[in-house]
Design a protein around this motif. Structure first.
Motif, PDB file in Angstrom:
ATOM      1  N   MET B  51       1.285  -1.041  -0.268  1.00  0.00           N
ATOM      2  CA  MET B  51      -0.073   0.303  -0.284  1.00  0.00           C
ATOM      3  C   MET B  51       1.302   1.609   0.110  1.00  0.00           C
ATOM      4  O   MET B  51       1.349   2.079  -1.055  1.00  0.00           O
ATOM      5  CB  MET B  51      -0.706  -0.188   0.964  1.00  0.00           C
ATOM      6  CG  MET B  51      -1.747   0.667   1.214  1.00  0.00           C
ATOM      7  SD  MET B  51      -2.686   1.109   3.207  1.00  0.00           S
ATOM      8  CE  MET B  51      -2.084   2.310   4.034  1.00  0.00           C
ATOM      9  N   LEU B  52       1.582   0.985   1.246  1.00  0.00           N
ATOM     10  CA  LEU B  52       2.871   2.149   0.932  1.00  0.00           C
ATOM     11  C   LEU B  52       3.745   2.705  -0.135  1.00  0.00           C
ATOM     12  O   LEU B  52       3.792   4.222  -1.217  1.00  0.00           O
ATOM     13  CB  LEU B  52       4.013   2.426   1.703  1.00  0.00           C
ATOM     14  CG  LEU B  52       3.360   2.518   3.717  1.00  0.00           C
ATOM     15  CD1 LEU B  52       4.628   2.505   5.084  1.00  0.00           C
ATOM     16  CD2 LEU B  52       3.071   3.557   4.244  1.00  0.00           C
ATOM     17  N   VAL B  53       4.027   2.108  -0.966  1.00  0.00           N
ATOM     18  CA  VAL B  53       4.596   1.472  -2.448  1.00  0.00           C
ATOM     19  C   VAL B  53       3.358   2.524  -3.055  1.00  0.00           C
ATOM     20  O   VAL B  53       3.826   3.765  -3.716  1.00  0.00           O
ATOM     21  CB  VAL B  53       5.370   0.754  -3.043  1.00  0.00           C
ATOM     22  CG1 VAL B  53       5.247   0.863  -4.525  1.00  0.00           C
ATOM     23  CG2 VAL B  53       6.301   0.222  -2.048  1.00  0.00           C
ATOM     24  N   VAL B  54       1.995   2.372  -3.586  1.00  0.00           N
ATOM     25  CA  VAL B  54       1.549   2.448  -3.935  1.00  0.00           C
ATOM     26  C   VAL B  54       0.506   4.575  -3.397  1.00  0.00           C
ATOM     27  O   VAL B  54       0.838   5.195  -4.346  1.00  0.00           O
ATOM     28  CB  VAL B  54       0.023   1.893  -4.416  1.00  0.00           C
ATOM     29  CG1 VAL B  54      -1.186   2.741  -5.218  1.00  0.00           C
ATOM     30  CG2 VAL B  54      -0.022   0.657  -4.775  1.00  0.00           C
ATOM     31  N   TYR B  55       1.310   4.378  -2.046  1.00  0.00           N
ATOM     32  CA  TYR B  55       0.717   5.873  -1.444  1.00  0.00           C
ATOM     33  C   TYR B  55       2.238   7.111  -2.259  1.00  0.00           C
ATOM     34  O   TYR B  55       1.919   7.808  -2.415  1.00  0.00           O
ATOM     35  CB  TYR B  55       0.861   4.734  -0.234  1.00  0.00           C
ATOM     36  CG  TYR B  55       1.095   7.236   0.445  1.00  0.00           C
ATOM     37  CD1 TYR B  55      -0.466   7.609   0.271  1.00  0.00           C
ATOM     38  CD2 TYR B  55       2.172   7.191   1.671  1.00  0.00           C
ATOM     39  CE1 TYR B  55      -0.539   8.923   1.381  1.00  0.00           C
ATOM     40  CE2 TYR B  55       1.903   8.044   2.436  1.00  0.00           C
ATOM     41  CZ  TYR B  55       0.526   9.085   1.700  1.00  0.00           C
ATOM     42  OH  TYR B  55       0.401  10.005   2.991  1.00  0.00           O
ATOM     43  N   CYS B  56       3.409   6.595  -2.425  1.00  0.00           N
ATOM     44  CA  CYS B  56       4.313   7.285  -2.704  1.00  0.00           C
ATOM     45  C   CYS B  56       4.012   7.345  -3.927  1.00  0.00           C
ATOM     46  O   CYS B  56       4.573   8.611  -4.555  1.00  0.00           O
ATOM     47  CB  CYS B  56       5.974   6.563  -2.062  1.00  0.00           C
ATOM     48  SG  CYS B  56       6.514   6.170  -1.010  1.00  0.00           S
ATOM     49  N   LEU B  57       3.400   6.747  -5.199  1.00  0.00           N
ATOM     50  CA  LEU B  57       3.413   7.236  -6.468  1.00  0.00           C
ATOM     51  C   LEU B  57       2.545   7.582  -6.683  1.00  0.00           C
ATOM     52  O   LEU B  57       2.063   7.555  -7.731  1.00  0.00           O
ATOM     53  CB  LEU B  57       4.012   5.406  -7.280  1.00  0.00           C
ATOM     54  CG  LEU B  57       4.984   5.099  -7.081  1.00  0.00           C
ATOM     55  CD1 LEU B  57       4.624   3.665  -7.440  1.00  0.00           C
ATOM     56  CD2 LEU B  57       6.135   5.459  -7.874  1.00  0.00           C
ATOM     57  N   ARG B  58       1.198   7.975  -5.873  1.00  0.00           N
ATOM     58  CA  ARG B  58       0.526   8.408  -5.478  1.00  0.00           C
ATOM     59  C   ARG B  58      -0.045  10.420  -7.031  1.00  0.00           C
ATOM     60  O   ARG B  58      -0.778  10.013  -7.081  1.00  0.00           O
ATOM     61  CB  ARG B  58      -0.734   8.977  -4.530  1.00  0.00           C
ATOM     62  CG  ARG B  58       0.138   9.856  -3.458  1.00  0.00           C
ATOM     63  CD  ARG B  58      -1.164   9.723  -2.258  1.00  0.00           C
ATOM     64  NE  ARG B  58      -0.388  11.171  -1.794  1.00  0.00           N
ATOM     65  CZ  ARG B  58       0.493  11.305  -0.756  1.00  0.00           C
ATOM     66  NH1 ARG B  58       1.598  10.072  -0.602  1.00  0.00           N
ATOM     67  NH2 ARG B  58       1.254  12.540  -0.343  1.00  0.00           N
ATOM     68  N   ASN B  59       1.076  11.000  -6.301  1.00  0.00           N
ATOM     69  CA  ASN B  59       0.538  11.662  -7.423  1.00  0.00           C
ATOM     70  C   ASN B  59       1.845  11.797  -8.779  1.00  0.00           C
ATOM     71  O   ASN B  59       1.776  12.342  -9.514  1.00  0.00           O
ATOM     72  CB  ASN B  59       1.519  13.210  -6.848  1.00  0.00           C
ATOM     73  CG  ASN B  59       1.111  13.396  -5.225  1.00  0.00           C
ATOM     74  OD1 ASN B  59      -0.913  13.340  -4.807  1.00  0.00           O
ATOM     75  ND2 ASN B  59       1.618  13.236  -4.640  1.00  0.00           N
ATOM     76  N   GLU B  71       9.597   7.302 -12.526  1.00  0.00           N
ATOM     77  CA  GLU B  71       8.925   6.177 -11.881  1.00  0.00           C
ATOM     78  C   GLU B  71       8.363   5.010 -11.237  1.00  0.00           C
ATOM     79  O   GLU B  71       9.256   3.755 -11.236  1.00  0.00           O
ATOM     80  CB  GLU B  71       7.523   7.275 -11.050  1.00  0.00           C
ATOM     81  CG  GLU B  71       7.409   8.408 -10.126  1.00  0.00           C
ATOM     82  CD  GLU B  71       7.761   9.057 -11.752  1.00  0.00           C
ATOM     83  OE1 GLU B  71       7.190   9.063 -12.349  1.00  0.00           O
ATOM     84  OE2 GLU B  71       7.127  10.670 -10.785  1.00  0.00           O
ATOM     85  N   VAL B  75      11.456   2.227 -10.183  1.00  0.00           N
ATOM     86  CA  VAL B  75      11.153   1.375  -8.994  1.00  0.00           C
ATOM     87  C   VAL B  75      11.414  -0.188  -9.214  1.00  0.00           C
ATOM     88  O   VAL B  75      11.755  -0.782  -8.642  1.00  0.00           O
ATOM     89  CB  VAL B  75       9.484   1.241  -9.377  1.00  0.00           C
ATOM     90  CG1 VAL B  75       8.993  -0.048  -8.654  1.00  0.00           C
ATOM     91  CG2 VAL B  75       9.203   2.714  -8.131  1.00  0.00           C
TER      92      VAL B  75
END
Lengths: 233, 106
Positions: B51-59, B71, B75
């Motif tokens: 979830m945090l990986v997706v969270y970091c890439l949210r923007n 990105e 990754v």
């Protein structure tokens, strides 16, 4: 505490150092820009210690937000920390006095490290959790201080350094992936969050993601437990 | 800046709310943890890190310059290098340097 523990803690904290200092500087610059002296940045990074919330907090302060909207914003942005606590119950639960600080300082990055770790022999686990939290906390404070104190006076093109935090999570994901017998939880976590991001947008996806992940993990408990055997912590 | 009192009040609220969320699970389950919570504690890390990986890439903006290539490429690079050497510092350092180069080049 022994030297091995100190050294191990420092080595594990290294990847967080650059990211926290740079993100801390970013936060300090923003806050100073709103007319707050550097003491405010240091105070906030010492007592709040939550990156995203502090960035949002700059706006809350600058616009003189109400107490109630600040509370709601804080709870919404940081709700994910509930999950960190739940997954650290076993490791932090019986730690004695050191747990109060370790729980207080459980950021995303520290969590990603401590929830992945197989602490090697000779390292005192409790002191490691404590020291790692303290080192990461100090990088964050130092960065905020530099940002607020020196501010924009020196131009340093650091764009992209914050990717080191993303890279840290990716590394932890790889390590957990290799150690886990079942990849269902990781796939659920990534997949559900991605779908929620697309459906709800970048500002609102986190809480729906958390709720759906928890529900999915509970629904699939029989399958996951079976695939997992007895292992996994 | 707004007045000192209100500033302190808001910072205090942020600190207490964050502490509340961090301490709540430990307070709720101080006297024994139900099996289902222990189960969640075991399986959550894997789900939450993803979830945090997706969270970091949210923007990440697929329409903007770069189209998410810096990105995604960085990754993947981190994954490959970590699979290869299993050296956390090396993986993070290389990935970050590649990312910094890519966002300037694209």
């Amino acid at each position: 505490m022994n030297k091995t523990t100190l050294k191990y803690s420092f080595m594990r904290s290294l990847p967080v150092m650059a990211g926290y200092i740079v993100l801390g500087i970013g936060f300090g610059v923003l806050l100073a820009d709103k007319g707050y002296s550097f003491w405010w940045a240091v105070l906030m990074s010492t007592v709040v210690l939550a990156g995203t919330l502090q960035y949002v907090g700059v706006e809350l302060l600058a616009t003189g937000a109400s107490l109630i909207s600040t509370i709601l914003m804080s709870l919404m942005i940081n709700a994910r920390h509930l999950f960190y606590g739940i997954s650290m119950l076993k490791k932090y639960g019986k730690m004695g006095w050191k747990r109060f600080y370790a729980i207080f300082a459980l950021t995303d990055e520290t969590y990603s490290l401590v929830c992945t770790d197989d602490v090697p022999d000779g390292v005192d686990r409790e002191w490691y959790y404590f020291l790692l939290s303290m080192m990461n906390h100090s990088y964050w404070i130092i960065g905020s201080f530099i940002g607020a104190f020196i501010g924009n006076t020196f131009e340093f093109n650091s764009a992209g350094v914050d990717f080191s935090m993303t890279a840290l999570f990716v590394v932890m994901l790889v390590e957990q992936w290799e150690k886990s017998r079942t990849h269902i939880p990781a796939l659920l976590g990534g997949g559900i969050t991605l779908i929620c991001l697309i459906v709800f947008g970048a500002d609102y996806f986190l809480i729906p993601s958390m709720l759906i992940i928890a529900a999915a993990l509970l629904l699939l408990k029989p399958a996951i437990t079976k695939a997992e055997g007895v292992d996994e912590a | 800046m707004i007045d000192t009192g209100h500033s302190l009040l808001l910072i205090g609220a942020m600190a207490l709310c964050t502490m509340f969320l961090r301490f709540l699970p430990f307070m709720m389950f101080s006297k024994g943890t139900p099996k289902v919570i222990l189960y969640l504690g075991d399986v959550l890390p894997n789900a939450i890190i993803a979830m945090l990986v997706v969270y970091c890439l949210r923007n990440m903006d697929l329409m903007a310059a770069g189209h998410g290539v810096p990105e995604i490429a960085s990754v993947l690079m981190v994954v490959v290098i970590h699979k290869w050497r299993h050296n956390m510092i090396l993986s993070i350092l290389t990935g970050t340097v590649i990312y910094m180069i890519l966002i300037r080049a694209m």
